[in-house]
Structures are given as C-alpha cells and as structure tokens.
Motif scaffolding. Sequence first.
Motif, short mmCIF file in Angstrom:
data_model
loop_
_atom_site.label_atom_id
_atom_site.label_comp_id
_atom_site.label_asym_id
_atom_site.label_seq_id
_atom_site.Cartn_x
_atom_site.Cartn_y
_atom_site.Cartn_z
N GLY A 33 -40.28 -76.96 -11.45
CA GLY A 33 -39.06 -77.76 -11.56
C GLY A 33 -37.80 -77.02 -11.17
O GLY A 33 -36.69 -77.50 -11.42
N ASP A 35 -36.44 -76.36 -8.22
CA ASP A 35 -35.61 -77.01 -7.20
C ASP A 35 -34.80 -78.15 -7.81
O ASP A 35 -33.59 -78.26 -7.58
CB ASP A 35 -36.49 -77.57 -6.08
CG ASP A 35 -37.21 -76.48 -5.29
OD1 ASP A 35 -37.16 -75.31 -5.72
OD2 ASP A 35 -37.80 -76.79 -4.25
N ASP A 36 -35.47 -79.00 -8.58
CA ASP A 36 -34.77 -80.13 -9.19
C ASP A 36 -33.71 -79.65 -10.19
O ASP A 36 -32.64 -80.25 -10.30
CB ASP A 36 -35.76 -81.06 -9.91
CG ASP A 36 -36.53 -81.94 -8.93
OD1 ASP A 36 -36.15 -81.99 -7.74
OD2 ASP A 36 -37.52 -82.58 -9.35
N ASN A 39 -30.78 -78.39 -8.11
CA ASN A 39 -30.12 -79.55 -7.50
C ASN A 39 -29.32 -80.34 -8.53
O ASN A 39 -28.23 -80.84 -8.23
CB ASN A 39 -31.15 -80.46 -6.83
CG ASN A 39 -31.67 -79.91 -5.52
OD1 ASN A 39 -31.13 -78.95 -4.99
ND2 ASN A 39 -32.72 -80.51 -5.00
N THR A 40 -29.85 -80.44 -9.76
CA THR A 40 -29.14 -81.16 -10.81
C THR A 40 -27.84 -80.45 -11.18
O THR A 40 -26.79 -81.09 -11.37
CB THR A 40 -30.04 -81.31 -12.05
OG1 THR A 40 -31.19 -82.09 -11.70
CG2 THR A 40 -29.32 -81.98 -13.20
N TRP A 67 -32.48 -85.95 -1.40
CA TRP A 67 -32.62 -85.79 -2.85
C TRP A 67 -31.34 -86.27 -3.54
O TRP A 67 -31.40 -87.02 -4.54
CB TRP A 67 -32.90 -84.33 -3.22
CG TRP A 67 -33.19 -84.13 -4.69
CD1 TRP A 67 -34.41 -84.04 -5.29
CD2 TRP A 67 -32.22 -83.99 -5.76
NE1 TRP A 67 -34.28 -83.87 -6.64
CE2 TRP A 67 -32.95 -83.83 -6.97
CE3 TRP A 67 -30.84 -83.99 -5.81
CZ2 TRP A 67 -32.33 -83.68 -8.20
CZ3 TRP A 67 -30.21 -83.84 -7.05
CH2 TRP A 67 -30.96 -83.68 -8.23
N ASN A 71 -30.66 -89.81 -5.83
CA ASN A 71 -30.21 -89.72 -7.21
C ASN A 71 -28.79 -90.26 -7.41
O ASN A 71 -28.14 -90.00 -8.43
CB ASN A 71 -30.32 -88.27 -7.71
CG ASN A 71 -31.76 -87.90 -8.04
OD1 ASN A 71 -32.32 -88.31 -9.04
ND2 ASN A 71 -32.39 -87.14 -7.14
N ASP A 223 -36.86 -84.76 -14.34
CA ASP A 223 -37.26 -85.97 -13.62
C ASP A 223 -36.08 -86.38 -12.74
O ASP A 223 -35.12 -86.97 -13.22
CB ASP A 223 -37.62 -87.08 -14.61
CG ASP A 223 -38.01 -88.38 -13.89
OD1 ASP A 223 -38.32 -88.30 -12.68
OD2 ASP A 223 -37.98 -89.44 -14.52
N GLY A 224 -36.14 -86.01 -11.47
CA GLY A 224 -34.98 -86.25 -10.60
C GLY A 224 -33.80 -85.45 -11.10
O GLY A 224 -33.88 -84.23 -11.25
N SER A 225 -32.68 -86.13 -11.36
CA SER A 225 -31.50 -85.42 -11.86
C SER A 225 -31.39 -85.48 -13.38
O SER A 225 -30.35 -85.15 -13.95
CB SER A 225 -30.23 -86.03 -11.23
OG SER A 225 -30.08 -87.37 -11.64
#
Length: 233
Positions: A33, A35-36, A39-40, A67, A71, A223-225
């Motif tokens: 996780g 990368d996510d 990114n978040t 990405w 989001n 989970d995503g952002s």
Amino acid sequence: MTEYLFGIKELDDLIGGVKEGTNLMLIGPPMSGKDDLVNTIIYNGLKEGDSSIIVSTRETGERVLDWFSNNGLDTDTANLGVVDCVTKTLGIPALDKDHIKRAASPVDLTGIGVRIGQYFEEFLVQKEAPGLRFCINSLSTILMYSNLQTLFRFLHVFTGRVKASNSFGIFIVEDEMHDPQTVATLKQLFDGMIEIKETDSGYSIRILGITPKPTPWYEFEVDGSNVSIGKPE
C-alpha cells in the motif's frame, strides 16, 4: 506554512504535522500500500492548494494522473507535475504534456534532475504555491540501474532542495530488495522514516524521527485515497 499535514487524521494527531523542509524515507514490502499511501498524502495536499512533483519510475505519467482523477481530483487545474521515467523505456513515442515531463529512463538522472528543476521553478517561483510535496517512487527502481554512490549524490541535491525551499519530500524504498548497508547509507539523507511491515492480519505502519520517540505500530488499510488506521499493537 510551518508544517505539512498528511491529511490522515490519526497520523496527524500522532505527530502533529511535519516541519517544512523535512525529507522522509517510506520503506515497506512490495504490495503493502506504499504507492496509495504516498498518493493520498499528496492528494490531500493538492486539495489544500499545495503543489506536488512525483517522479515515477514504475508507472507511466498517464497512469499516475489517472489515480488522482479516479479519486476525484481535477488534475487539469491541480498544481501537479509528473516526471515520467517509464514511457520512453517502453519505446512509446510520447511528447510532454501540461502535467507530464518525460525522462529517457530511470537511469537518466541528469534528465530527471532537469525536469524536477523545471517543476520547482514553475510551482515555487512562477505560481508561488504555498507548499510543495516532492516524491520519488521509487529509489529502488533507480538503484537497479545506478550504483549507490551515484544515487546518493543525486539525492543529496534534491533533499537539499526540499530543505532550502521549505518543501516536504517522501522517497519510497522497497524493503527486502537491498542489503542493510545500502538502506543505512540512504537513511543518512533523511530526517525520519515511515515504516510499513507485514503482520499476520495485514500491514502495520509507524513513523520515526518526527517525534522524540518512534510512534507505536498501527494496523492500517488503504483503499484508494481512504487510509484507515487501526489500533496500536
């Protein structure tokens, strides 16, 4: 601005924000996780008006922008720049775009550095964005093509640039890909670390170097952002 927030309430409450000019290493196993999570942290800054530069050595610039679009970020208006080190290595003829500058490959540190510098100039000088978040994802990919000494010199320049411009840098390292000496050498360039480890039930995270003592390990999911922080171990 005196500090940067992750935009993840539990982590911000724990460390009280990150001082401007701080460089962090984010180290953890593959598929954990990372990368996510990065990114978040960038996404939450962009929503607050910060600018961001992402050096991508594993995904094309278009995939990185997707990405953020997926989001809910308007990437056309965001102060987001991607240095794409992937597309040209695939032999795909592709020109630069508004939010993407392309380097020849992850080994092209001179070209990567030039494009990073162009984004620093655009965001901090021309647009005078209130804060800048800078990420290289990942150092491990660059190390597959370059030697440690070359990467260290390159990083020394840009961690210094982050400090001098009161920005915030996050640099991803794949755990278990490097010998302990390599990781120890790289650590010298950073003010602290975000560590991720695998557990029986998933993954846990802790932060070192920002507070007097390392934080406890906390279970977390991405989970995503959306980043969920669980109970301390």
